[in-house]
Design a protein around this motif. Structure first.
Motif, PDB file in Angstrom:
ATOM      1  N   GLU A  13       0.934  -1.208   0.226  1.00  0.00           N
ATOM      2  CA  GLU A  13       0.012   0.197  -0.066  1.00  0.00           C
ATOM      3  C   GLU A  13       1.055   1.252  -0.056  1.00  0.00           C
ATOM      4  O   GLU A  13       1.812   1.423   0.546  1.00  0.00           O
ATOM      5  CB  GLU A  13      -0.982  -0.070   1.149  1.00  0.00           C
ATOM      6  CG  GLU A  13      -2.099  -0.999   1.070  1.00  0.00           C
ATOM      7  CD  GLU A  13      -2.922  -1.091   2.190  1.00  0.00           C
ATOM      8  OE1 GLU A  13      -2.945  -0.129   3.230  1.00  0.00           O
ATOM      9  OE2 GLU A  13      -3.586  -2.032   2.529  1.00  0.00           O
ATOM     10  N   GLY A  14       0.607   2.254  -0.581  1.00  0.00           N
ATOM     11  CA  GLY A  14       1.077   3.581  -0.921  1.00  0.00           C
ATOM     12  C   GLY A  14       2.333   3.325  -2.199  1.00  0.00           C
ATOM     13  O   GLY A  14       2.856   4.445  -2.383  1.00  0.00           O
ATOM     14  N   ASN A  15       2.619   2.385  -2.481  1.00  0.00           N
ATOM     15  CA  ASN A  15       3.674   2.320  -3.724  1.00  0.00           C
ATOM     16  C   ASN A  15       2.764   2.712  -4.906  1.00  0.00           C
ATOM     17  O   ASN A  15       1.713   2.588  -5.128  1.00  0.00           O
ATOM     18  CB  ASN A  15       4.001   0.765  -3.924  1.00  0.00           C
ATOM     19  CG  ASN A  15       5.210   0.397  -2.808  1.00  0.00           C
ATOM     20  OD1 ASN A  15       5.729   1.301  -1.995  1.00  0.00           O
ATOM     21  ND2 ASN A  15       5.600  -0.736  -2.740  1.00  0.00           N
ATOM     22  N   PHE A  16       3.732   3.068  -6.060  1.00  0.00           N
ATOM     23  CA  PHE A  16       3.388   3.407  -7.309  1.00  0.00           C
ATOM     24  C   PHE A  16       3.810   2.273  -8.257  1.00  0.00           C
ATOM     25  O   PHE A  16       5.025   1.712  -8.050  1.00  0.00           O
ATOM     26  CB  PHE A  16       3.754   4.718  -7.851  1.00  0.00           C
ATOM     27  CG  PHE A  16       3.095   6.012  -7.212  1.00  0.00           C
ATOM     28  CD1 PHE A  16       2.164   6.422  -7.847  1.00  0.00           C
ATOM     29  CD2 PHE A  16       3.641   6.570  -6.061  1.00  0.00           C
ATOM     30  CE1 PHE A  16       1.392   7.673  -7.217  1.00  0.00           C
ATOM     31  CE2 PHE A  16       2.867   7.547  -5.499  1.00  0.00           C
ATOM     32  CZ  PHE A  16       1.747   8.184  -5.943  1.00  0.00           C
ATOM     33  N   GLN A  38       1.421   5.193 -14.390  1.00  0.00           N
ATOM     34  CA  GLN A  38       1.569   4.572 -13.262  1.00  0.00           C
ATOM     35  C   GLN A  38       0.184   4.531 -12.116  1.00  0.00           C
ATOM     36  O   GLN A  38      -0.664   5.225 -12.782  1.00  0.00           O
ATOM     37  CB  GLN A  38       2.612   5.379 -12.280  1.00  0.00           C
ATOM     38  CG  GLN A  38       2.500   6.897 -11.951  1.00  0.00           C
ATOM     39  CD  GLN A  38       3.416   7.409 -11.312  1.00  0.00           C
ATOM     40  OE1 GLN A  38       4.458   6.862 -10.861  1.00  0.00           O
ATOM     41  NE2 GLN A  38       2.997   8.730 -10.847  1.00  0.00           N
ATOM     42  N   LYS A  58      -1.204   4.289  -7.982  1.00  0.00           N
ATOM     43  CA  LYS A  58      -0.900   3.997  -6.567  1.00  0.00           C
ATOM     44  C   LYS A  58      -1.685   3.211  -5.871  1.00  0.00           C
ATOM     45  O   LYS A  58      -2.877   2.986  -6.317  1.00  0.00           O
ATOM     46  CB  LYS A  58      -1.251   5.648  -6.185  1.00  0.00           C
ATOM     47  CG  LYS A  58      -0.628   5.711  -4.436  1.00  0.00           C
ATOM     48  CD  LYS A  58      -0.772   6.941  -3.936  1.00  0.00           C
ATOM     49  CE  LYS A  58      -0.451   6.902  -2.421  1.00  0.00           C
ATOM     50  NZ  LYS A  58      -0.495   8.091  -1.864  1.00  0.00           N
ATOM     51  N   LEU A  84      -3.905   2.010  -3.342  1.00  0.00           N
ATOM     52  CA  LEU A  84      -4.340   2.381  -2.202  1.00  0.00           C
ATOM     53  C   LEU A  84      -4.828   1.392  -0.946  1.00  0.00           C
ATOM     54  O   LEU A  84      -4.703   1.807   0.094  1.00  0.00           O
ATOM     55  CB  LEU A  84      -6.061   2.913  -2.572  1.00  0.00           C
ATOM     56  CG  LEU A  84      -5.721   4.155  -3.723  1.00  0.00           C
ATOM     57  CD1 LEU A  84      -7.157   4.626  -3.929  1.00  0.00           C
ATOM     58  CD2 LEU A  84      -4.967   5.327  -3.169  1.00  0.00           C
ATOM     59  N   LEU A 133      -6.476   0.528  -6.957  1.00  0.00           N
ATOM     60  CA  LEU A 133      -5.400   1.112  -7.625  1.00  0.00           C
ATOM     61  C   LEU A 133      -6.041   2.324  -7.959  1.00  0.00           C
ATOM     62  O   LEU A 133      -7.419   2.549  -8.495  1.00  0.00           O
ATOM     63  CB  LEU A 133      -4.951   0.518  -8.946  1.00  0.00           C
ATOM     64  CG  LEU A 133      -4.136  -0.711  -8.798  1.00  0.00           C
ATOM     65  CD1 LEU A 133      -3.839  -1.398 -10.241  1.00  0.00           C
ATOM     66  CD2 LEU A 133      -3.095  -0.559  -7.798  1.00  0.00           C
ATOM     67  N   ASP A 134      -5.225   3.499  -7.792  1.00  0.00           N
ATOM     68  CA  ASP A 134      -5.705   5.013  -8.232  1.00  0.00           C
ATOM     69  C   ASP A 134      -4.835   5.154  -9.398  1.00  0.00           C
ATOM     70  O   ASP A 134      -3.520   5.671  -9.224  1.00  0.00           O
ATOM     71  CB  ASP A 134      -5.407   5.916  -7.087  1.00  0.00           C
ATOM     72  CG  ASP A 134      -5.901   7.340  -7.256  1.00  0.00           C
ATOM     73  OD1 ASP A 134      -6.184   7.636  -8.379  1.00  0.00           O
ATOM     74  OD2 ASP A 134      -6.031   7.980  -6.301  1.00  0.00           O
ATOM     75  N   PRO A 155      -0.576  11.907  -9.609  1.00  0.00           N
ATOM     76  CA  PRO A 155      -0.174  12.078  -8.151  1.00  0.00           C
ATOM     77  C   PRO A 155      -0.556  13.382  -7.503  1.00  0.00           C
ATOM     78  O   PRO A 155      -0.743  13.611  -6.497  1.00  0.00           O
ATOM     79  CB  PRO A 155       1.249  11.776  -7.851  1.00  0.00           C
ATOM     80  CG  PRO A 155       1.422  10.941  -9.238  1.00  0.00           C
ATOM     81  CD  PRO A 155       0.624  11.424 -10.345  1.00  0.00           C
TER      82      PRO A 155
END
Length: 176
Positions: free
Chosen positions: A105-108, A120, A122, A124, A133-134, A138
Motif C-alpha cells: 500500500e502506498g507504492n506506485f 503509473q 498508486k 490504495l 489502484l488509483d 499524483p
C-alpha cells in the motif's frame, strides 16, 4: 531570449502543494526540488505540463526568478473516482515483472496502457485477492506553488520539434 513557443526551457524550482478541505487550506508542503545539479528541461508548447504553468512562464528570460500558484482546477483537477479501480492481484505476478514488495500500500506501480505508453497507479489498499489502484495523476486535487529560476532558454532544434521533446544532456536522447 524570452520563453516562447518552440523554445527549450531549463528551470530550477521548488514545488510545494496545498489542498483545501472544508474552506481551510493546508500549509504548502514541499514535494519536489530541481536544483542546478538536476534542472528540469522541457519543450515549451509541447510539454505534458498544465497549460497555466506554461502561460505563467511565457515571456520570461534566462536568469529571471519566478513565483506563482497554479490552482487545482488549472493544474491536474479534482480526483476522478472512475480512475480508482479494483484489479485482481493475479495480474501482478512475477511472470509479468512484479514482485510482492512492489504490491505494498502506498507504492506506485509502473504500468503501460494498451498503446504501450508508460503510466503509473498508486496502490490504495490490499484487498486480499484484489488491490485497489488509483490511476489519477499524483498531484490531482492540489494547488501547485512554484518558486524558482529560469536557468536556460534556447531555440529548439528541428529534431526536438519533430519529436516533441528535448534531446541532448537534459533530454530524452544523447547528442547524436
Amino acid at each position: 531570449m524570452k520563453i516562447a513557443e518552440n523554445t527549450v526551457v531549463g528551470l530550477t524550482y521548488e514545488l510545494k502543494v496545498s489542498k483545501e478541505a472544508d474552506e481551510i487550506e493546508s500549509a504548502p508542503f514541499s514535494v519536489e526540488v530541481r536544483d542546478t545539479e538536476d534542472p528540469f528541461y522541457f519543450l515549451f508548447g509541447a510539454s505534458d505540463l498544465p497549460q497555466k504553468f506554461e502561460e505563467l512562464l511565457l515571456g520570461k528570460e534566462q536568469g529571471e526568478d519566478f513565483s506563482f500558484v497554479v490552482p487545482v482546477l488549472e493544474a491536474y483537477g479534482e480526483i476522478d473516482e472512475e480512475l480508482i479501480v479494483n484489479l485482481p492481484k493475479s495480474q501482478f505476478s512475477g511472470e509479468n515483472g512484479f514482485n510482492p514488495e512492489m504490491l505494498q500500500e502506498g507504492n506506485f506501480l509502473p504500468l503501460m496502457d494498451e498503446d504501450g505508453y508508460p503510466m503509473q497507479a498508486k496502490i490504495l489498499k490490499d484487498l486480499g485477492e484484489e488491490i485497489l489502484l488509483d490511476f489519477n495523476h499524483p498531484l490531482v486535487g492540489f494547488d501547485l506553488h512554484f518558486e524558482g529560476n529560469i536557468e536556460e532558454v534556447r531555440e529548439a532544434t528541428e529534431d526536438e520539434l519533430a519529436h516533441g521533446h528535448v534531446h541532448g544532456a537534459h533530454g530524452a536522447h544523447d547528442e547524436e
